[in-house]
Design a protein around this motif. Structure first.
Motif, short mmCIF file in Angstrom:
data_model
loop_
_atom_site.label_atom_id
_atom_site.label_comp_id
_atom_site.label_asym_id
_atom_site.label_seq_id
_atom_site.Cartn_x
_atom_site.Cartn_y
_atom_site.Cartn_z
N THR A 1 -26.35 7.40 40.67
CA THR A 1 -25.04 7.01 40.18
C THR A 1 -25.15 6.60 38.71
O THR A 1 -26.24 6.40 38.19
CB THR A 1 -24.47 5.80 40.96
N ILE A 2 -24.01 6.48 38.11
CA ILE A 2 -23.93 5.94 36.75
C ILE A 2 -23.37 4.53 36.89
O ILE A 2 -22.39 4.31 37.59
CB ILE A 2 -23.00 6.80 35.87
N THR A 3 -23.99 3.59 36.23
CA THR A 3 -23.52 2.21 36.26
C THR A 3 -23.03 1.83 34.88
O THR A 3 -23.76 1.94 33.91
CB THR A 3 -24.64 1.25 36.70
N LEU A 4 -21.78 1.42 34.80
CA LEU A 4 -21.20 0.96 33.54
C LEU A 4 -20.89 -0.52 33.68
O LEU A 4 -20.21 -0.93 34.61
CB LEU A 4 -19.92 1.74 33.23
N LEU A 5 -21.40 -1.30 32.77
CA LEU A 5 -21.14 -2.74 32.80
C LEU A 5 -20.22 -3.10 31.63
O LEU A 5 -20.39 -2.60 30.53
CB LEU A 5 -22.46 -3.51 32.68
N TYR A 6 -19.27 -3.96 31.91
CA TYR A 6 -18.34 -4.39 30.86
C TYR A 6 -17.89 -5.81 31.16
O TYR A 6 -17.89 -6.24 32.31
CB TYR A 6 -17.13 -3.45 30.78
N PRO A 7 -17.55 -6.56 30.13
CA PRO A 7 -17.17 -7.96 30.36
C PRO A 7 -15.76 -8.06 30.95
O PRO A 7 -14.80 -7.55 30.39
CB PRO A 7 -17.21 -8.57 28.95
N SER A 8 -15.68 -8.68 32.10
CA SER A 8 -14.35 -8.94 32.67
C SER A 8 -14.35 -10.30 33.37
O SER A 8 -13.54 -10.54 34.24
CB SER A 8 -13.94 -7.83 33.63
N ASN A 9 -15.26 -11.14 32.99
CA ASN A 9 -15.32 -12.47 33.54
C ASN A 9 -15.88 -13.41 32.48
O ASN A 9 -16.36 -12.96 31.44
CB ASN A 9 -16.19 -12.50 34.79
N LEU A 10 -15.82 -14.68 32.73
CA LEU A 10 -16.36 -15.65 31.78
C LEU A 10 -17.87 -15.74 31.94
O LEU A 10 -18.37 -15.78 33.07
CB LEU A 10 -15.73 -17.02 32.04
N PRO B 1 -5.82 -13.51 32.07
CA PRO B 1 -5.55 -12.41 31.13
C PRO B 1 -6.82 -11.88 30.47
O PRO B 1 -6.94 -10.69 30.23
CB PRO B 1 -4.62 -13.05 30.09
N LEU B 2 -7.79 -12.76 30.21
CA LEU B 2 -9.05 -12.32 29.62
C LEU B 2 -9.75 -11.32 30.55
O LEU B 2 -10.24 -10.27 30.10
CB LEU B 2 -9.96 -13.52 29.36
N ALA B 3 -9.80 -11.63 31.84
CA ALA B 3 -10.43 -10.73 32.80
C ALA B 3 -9.67 -9.41 32.89
O ALA B 3 -10.27 -8.34 32.97
CB ALA B 3 -10.51 -11.40 34.17
N HIS B 4 -8.35 -9.48 32.88
CA HIS B 4 -7.54 -8.26 32.95
C HIS B 4 -7.81 -7.38 31.73
O HIS B 4 -7.94 -6.16 31.84
CB HIS B 4 -6.06 -8.61 33.05
N LYS B 5 -7.91 -8.00 30.56
CA LYS B 5 -8.21 -7.25 29.34
C LYS B 5 -9.58 -6.58 29.44
O LYS B 5 -9.73 -5.40 29.09
CB LYS B 5 -8.16 -8.20 28.14
N GLY B 6 -10.58 -7.31 29.94
CA GLY B 6 -11.91 -6.73 30.10
C GLY B 6 -11.92 -5.60 31.11
O GLY B 6 -12.55 -4.57 30.91
N ALA B 7 -11.22 -5.78 32.24
CA ALA B 7 -11.17 -4.74 33.27
C ALA B 7 -10.44 -3.50 32.75
O ALA B 7 -10.83 -2.37 33.06
CB ALA B 7 -10.49 -5.27 34.52
N THR B 8 -9.40 -3.70 31.97
CA THR B 8 -8.68 -2.57 31.38
C THR B 8 -9.58 -1.80 30.41
O THR B 8 -9.64 -0.57 30.43
CB THR B 8 -7.41 -3.05 30.67
N ALA B 9 -10.32 -2.53 29.58
CA ALA B 9 -11.26 -1.87 28.66
C ALA B 9 -12.34 -1.13 29.46
O ALA B 9 -12.70 0.01 29.12
CB ALA B 9 -11.90 -2.90 27.73
N GLY B 10 -12.83 -1.74 30.53
CA GLY B 10 -13.83 -1.08 31.36
C GLY B 10 -13.29 0.17 32.03
O GLY B 10 -13.99 1.17 32.14
N ALA B 11 -12.04 0.12 32.48
CA ALA B 11 -11.43 1.30 33.10
C ALA B 11 -11.32 2.44 32.09
O ALA B 11 -11.53 3.61 32.43
CB ALA B 11 -10.05 0.94 33.65
N LYS B 12 -11.01 2.11 30.84
CA LYS B 12 -10.95 3.13 29.79
C LYS B 12 -12.32 3.76 29.57
O LYS B 12 -12.45 4.98 29.42
CB LYS B 12 -10.41 2.54 28.49
#
Length: 124
Positions: A3-12, A29-40
């Motif tokens: 698999t491919i693993t992508l890590l991105y900040p979506s938590n403190l 909102p910070l987590a939502h912003k991180g999750a949105t960036a990760g989804a992109k």
């Protein structure tokens, strides 16, 4: 299967892992912003893989020639082994009627969240 693993900040940072503090922080909102960036990032990575087949070939080469060159995976469960569903048959028979109300009804709802009456939080 690799698999491919992508890590991105979506938590403190520095929170204690599987803990209520992490669950609460994920609703910010910070987590939502991180999750949105990760989804992109995930979407763009999929586009790269679909549009650039040489990347997939390179990934397979890395998997075969580097990651699994000296180690071969041998599954403990064979292709003819059936799941041990008899182990929880009694529990499933007891709770299945109660579970049925949570089964997704695609004829009546667009999504499971809509069926449950859940509105996904949005950042305004």
């Amino acid at each position: 299967m690799h698999t491919i693993t992508l890590l991105y900040p979506s938590n403190l940072p520095g929170l204690p892992g599987h803990h209520w503090a992490n669950a609460v922080a994920m609703a910010t909102p910070l987590a939502h912003k991180g999750a949105t960036a990760g989804a992109k990032v995930q979407a763009m990575t999929m586009l790269d893989l679909l549009l650039r087949p040489e990347l997939v070939a390179q990934a397979w080469s890395y998997f075969r020639d580097v990651q699994t060159r000296d180690t071969k995976y041998t599954p403990l469960i064979g292709p003819k082994d059936a799941p041990a569903i008899w182990l929880n048959r009694e529990t499933m028979e007891r709770y299945r009627p109660e579970m049925r109300k949570y089964y997704f009804d695609a004829a009546r709802y667009k999504s499971y969240l809509e069926q449950l009456g859940v509105t996904y939080p949005t950042v305004r």
